[in-house]
Design a protein around this motif. Structure first.
Motif, PDB file in Angstrom:
ATOM      1  N   GLY A  67       0.875  -1.175  -0.169  1.00 54.63           N
ATOM      2  CA  GLY A  67       0.219   0.270   0.760  1.00 54.63           C
ATOM      3  C   GLY A  67       0.794   0.903   0.032  1.00 54.63           C
ATOM      4  N   ARG A  68       0.912   1.550   1.538  1.00 51.59           N
ATOM      5  CA  ARG A  68       1.456   3.081   1.680  1.00 51.59           C
ATOM      6  C   ARG A  68       3.459   3.230   0.783  1.00 51.59           C
ATOM      7  N   SER A  69       4.293   2.400   0.687  1.00 46.75           N
ATOM      8  CA  SER A  69       5.079   2.359  -0.100  1.00 46.75           C
ATOM      9  C   SER A  69       5.306   2.167  -1.399  1.00 46.75           C
ATOM     10  N   GLN A  70       4.404   1.645  -1.794  1.00 46.80           N
ATOM     11  CA  GLN A  70       4.802   1.415  -3.365  1.00 46.80           C
ATOM     12  C   GLN A  70       3.787   2.473  -3.376  1.00 46.80           C
ATOM     13  N   VAL A 129      -0.322  -6.770  -4.234  1.00 43.88           N
ATOM     14  CA  VAL A 129      -0.684  -4.859  -4.092  1.00 43.88           C
ATOM     15  C   VAL A 129      -2.263  -4.866  -4.052  1.00 43.88           C
ATOM     16  N   HIS A 130      -2.483  -4.249  -2.895  1.00 40.87           N
ATOM     17  CA  HIS A 130      -3.914  -4.065  -2.777  1.00 40.87           C
ATOM     18  C   HIS A 130      -4.637  -3.352  -4.263  1.00 40.87           C
ATOM     19  N   PRO A 131      -6.136  -3.649  -4.331  1.00 39.41           N
ATOM     20  CA  PRO A 131      -6.523  -2.928  -5.485  1.00 39.41           C
ATOM     21  C   PRO A 131      -6.410  -1.267  -5.511  1.00 39.41           C
ATOM     22  N   HIS A 132      -6.827  -1.735  -4.497  1.00 33.47           N
ATOM     23  CA  HIS A 132      -7.004   0.264  -4.541  1.00 33.47           C
ATOM     24  C   HIS A 132      -6.002   0.978  -4.477  1.00 33.47           C
ATOM     25  N   GLU A 162      13.714   8.809   7.706  1.00 36.61           N
ATOM     26  CA  GLU A 162      12.440   9.440   8.393  1.00 36.61           C
ATOM     27  C   GLU A 162      11.173   8.588   8.692  1.00 36.61           C
ATOM     28  N   ASP A 163      10.014   9.119   9.591  1.00 35.24           N
ATOM     29  CA  ASP A 163       8.762   8.005   9.606  1.00 35.24           C
ATOM     30  C   ASP A 163       8.108   9.043   8.948  1.00 35.24           C
ATOM     31  N   TRP A 164       6.961   8.592   8.845  1.00 35.08           N
ATOM     32  CA  TRP A 164       5.985   8.767   7.967  1.00 35.08           C
ATOM     33  C   TRP A 164       4.246   8.648   8.613  1.00 35.08           C
ATOM     34  N   ALA A 165       4.259   9.031   9.136  1.00 38.25           N
ATOM     35  CA  ALA A 165       2.421   8.993  10.188  1.00 38.25           C
ATOM     36  C   ALA A 165       1.648   9.308   9.377  1.00 38.25           C
ATOM     37  N   VAL A 166       0.660   8.079   8.336  1.00 42.32           N
ATOM     38  CA  VAL A 166      -0.166   8.344   7.322  1.00 42.32           C
ATOM     39  C   VAL A 166      -1.197   7.011   7.845  1.00 42.32           C
ATOM     40  N   GLY A 167      -2.292   7.247   6.815  1.00 44.24           N
ATOM     41  CA  GLY A 167      -3.462   6.474   6.689  1.00 44.24           C
ATOM     42  C   GLY A 167      -2.374   4.884   5.945  1.00 44.24           C
ATOM     43  N   ASP A 168      -3.364   3.715   6.141  1.00 46.65           N
ATOM     44  CA  ASP A 168      -3.181   2.248   5.046  1.00 46.65           C
ATOM     45  C   ASP A 168      -4.690   2.916   4.610  1.00 46.65           C
ATOM     46  N   PRO A 169      -4.262   2.414   3.141  1.00 43.86           N
ATOM     47  CA  PRO A 169      -4.958   2.767   2.199  1.00 43.86           C
ATOM     48  C   PRO A 169      -5.804   1.029   2.178  1.00 43.86           C
ATOM     49  N   ALA A 170      -5.202   0.565   2.709  1.00 48.95           N
ATOM     50  CA  ALA A 170      -6.308  -1.506   2.592  1.00 48.95           C
ATOM     51  C   ALA A 170      -7.521  -1.134   3.335  1.00 48.95           C
ATOM     52  N   LEU A 171      -7.714  -0.184   4.462  1.00 53.96           N
ATOM     53  CA  LEU A 171      -8.305   0.342   5.226  1.00 53.96           C
ATOM     54  C   LEU A 171      -9.141   1.350   5.207  1.00 53.96           C
ATOM     55  N   ALA A 172      -9.279   1.510   4.155  1.00 54.23           N
ATOM     56  CA  ALA A 172      -9.499   2.868   4.136  1.00 54.23           C
ATOM     57  C   ALA A 172     -10.798   3.046   3.021  1.00 54.23           C
ATOM     58  N   THR A 180     -12.943   4.632  -0.253  1.00 51.36           N
ATOM     59  CA  THR A 180     -12.737   5.612  -0.687  1.00 51.36           C
ATOM     60  C   THR A 180     -12.132   7.085  -0.995  1.00 51.36           C
ATOM     61  N   GLU A 181     -13.257   7.602  -0.452  1.00 52.12           N
ATOM     62  CA  GLU A 181     -12.591   8.821  -0.281  1.00 52.12           C
ATOM     63  C   GLU A 181     -11.083   9.377   0.581  1.00 52.12           C
ATOM     64  N   GLY A 182     -11.128   7.901   1.468  1.00 52.99           N
ATOM     65  CA  GLY A 182      -9.500   7.926   2.592  1.00 52.99           C
ATOM     66  C   GLY A 182      -9.073   7.796   1.624  1.00 52.99           C
ATOM     67  N   VAL A 183      -8.204   7.163   0.423  1.00 56.29           N
ATOM     68  CA  VAL A 183      -7.947   6.653  -0.433  1.00 56.29           C
ATOM     69  C   VAL A 183      -7.461   7.490  -0.957  1.00 56.29           C
ATOM     70  N   ALA A 184      -8.251   8.555  -1.503  1.00 55.13           N
ATOM     71  CA  ALA A 184      -7.699   9.334  -2.236  1.00 55.13           C
ATOM     72  C   ALA A 184      -7.135  10.589  -0.552  1.00 55.13           C
TER      73      ALA A 184
END
Length: 332
Positions: free
Chosen positions: A212-215, A242-245, A296-306, A308-312
């Motif tokens: 997800g995030r790293s890809q 890779v997650h479909p989203h 560096e450490d980035w605190a970002v959400g996981d698209p696999a759990l979000a 459609t609006e959250g993924v964007a």
């Protein structure tokens, strides 16, 4: 003298079960999380770039009143998941430091695994596929060793076999396994022989599943840097795909060919040592610390759990961070 041992399987034995007091504490914490909205609120707080949220930040998560949001936050606070601080008329909530590791494990390891579709494992068919694949891997190793004459032959063969072994632990056995092994092996060999002084900057993005995030971050670097920065990605526990989203987002960013070619890869020391910057994204302290490498450490959400609006939203967040990172790398 003959000694008879009691082998009664029902005989009492020493137990290593969790203690009663600890079990009560853990059960209380899990009970507080047994609500979808509370889990979403916890995720929003954990991944907010500020490291905290107030009640007003969480009201859009569901069509409920502000008092309801406050009630759920109170439950999470009472079980030790959150701490709070009042500033004027608003109360801000953040993850309790003592629970940050548990929250990270819940959101970045357990939750994605729990949402995967169950699949039947045909052991006999997999074993036969592995036997067939072994010969193909051997041929690939020999062919690459013949091609890359500037590298030690034994090293090339070893990297190819290690790359296959790393992928086959999690990836689906398909007709694409050999091409994926070749791509991964070539990437690792390039990392091993990278000239850090004269080469273009290289960034490594690391998350748990590399699905997800790293890809997504690597794809955005490729889009914005146009070859002036090399992007790599890896996972501490790679997923099968890779997650479909995220694959849909990569298609929008880089095109269908690149999206089809994306695949989860295990994190390697080669990639860390070759990187100028290592960006971790919810995977904890899995990266070895290499002198001269910036972390560096980035605190970002996981698209696999979000949603459609959250993924964007997550995509936009990562895009902003990538642009800021590239501005420093290309300036330097």
């Amino acid at each position: 003298m003959t000694t008879t041992l009691d082998t009664d399987p029902c005989a009492p034995t020493a137990t290593h079960a969790i203690g009663s007091e600890a079990a009560t504490t853990v059960a209380g914490a899990l009970k507080s999380l047994a609500d979808p909205l509370r889990l979403r609120m916890l995720s929003a707080i954990a991944t907010d770039p500020r490291g905290e949220c107030c009640v007003c930040d969480l009201t859009d998560l569901a069509e409920v009143s502000q008092p309801t949001i406050s009630h759920h936050l109170k439950v999470l606070k009472e079980t030790g998941m959150l701490i709070s601080e009042r500033r004027g008329t608003w109360v801000y909530y953040r993850i309790a430091p003592a629970r940050r590791g548990a929250v990270t494990a819940l959101l970045d390891a357990f939750a994605p695994a729990a949402t995967l579709d169950a699949a039947e494992d045909d052991t006999a068919a997999r074993a036969e596929a592995l036997r067939t694949m072994d010969g193909r891997v051997t041929r690939l190793a020999e062919e690459l060793a013949d091609e890359l004459t500037g590298l030690n032959r034994d090293l090339v063969v070893a990297i190819v076999r290690e790359s296959y072994a790393g992928l086959v632990r999690s990836a689906k056995l398909t007709q694409h396994m050999i091409p994926l092994t070749e791509r991964f092996a070539r990437q690792r060999l390039a990392d091993l022989t990278r000239d850090r002084q004269d080469g273009v900057p290289q960034v490594l993005f690391v998350c748990v599943q590399n699905a997800g995030r790293s890809q997504l971050a690597a794809a955005l670097v490729n889009q914005h840097a146009a070859g002036k920065v090399i992007a790599r990605s890896g996972g501490s526990t790679p997923a099968a795909d890779v997650h479909p989203h995220v694959r849909s987002l990569i298609t929008e960013i880089e095109g269908e060919q690149e999206a089809d070619a994306a695949f989860p890869k295990p994190l390697t020391d080669d990639a860390v040592r070759a990187a100028d910057v290592v960006v971790t994204m919810g995977c904890g302290d899995v990266c070895p610390i290499i002198p001269g490498v910036r972390y560096e450490d980035w605190a970002v959400g996981d698209p696999a759990l979000a949603s459609t609006e959250g993924v964007a939203t997550i995509r936009d967040d990562i895009d902003t961070r990538v642009r800021e990172l590239l501005s420093t790398l290309l300036t330097d």
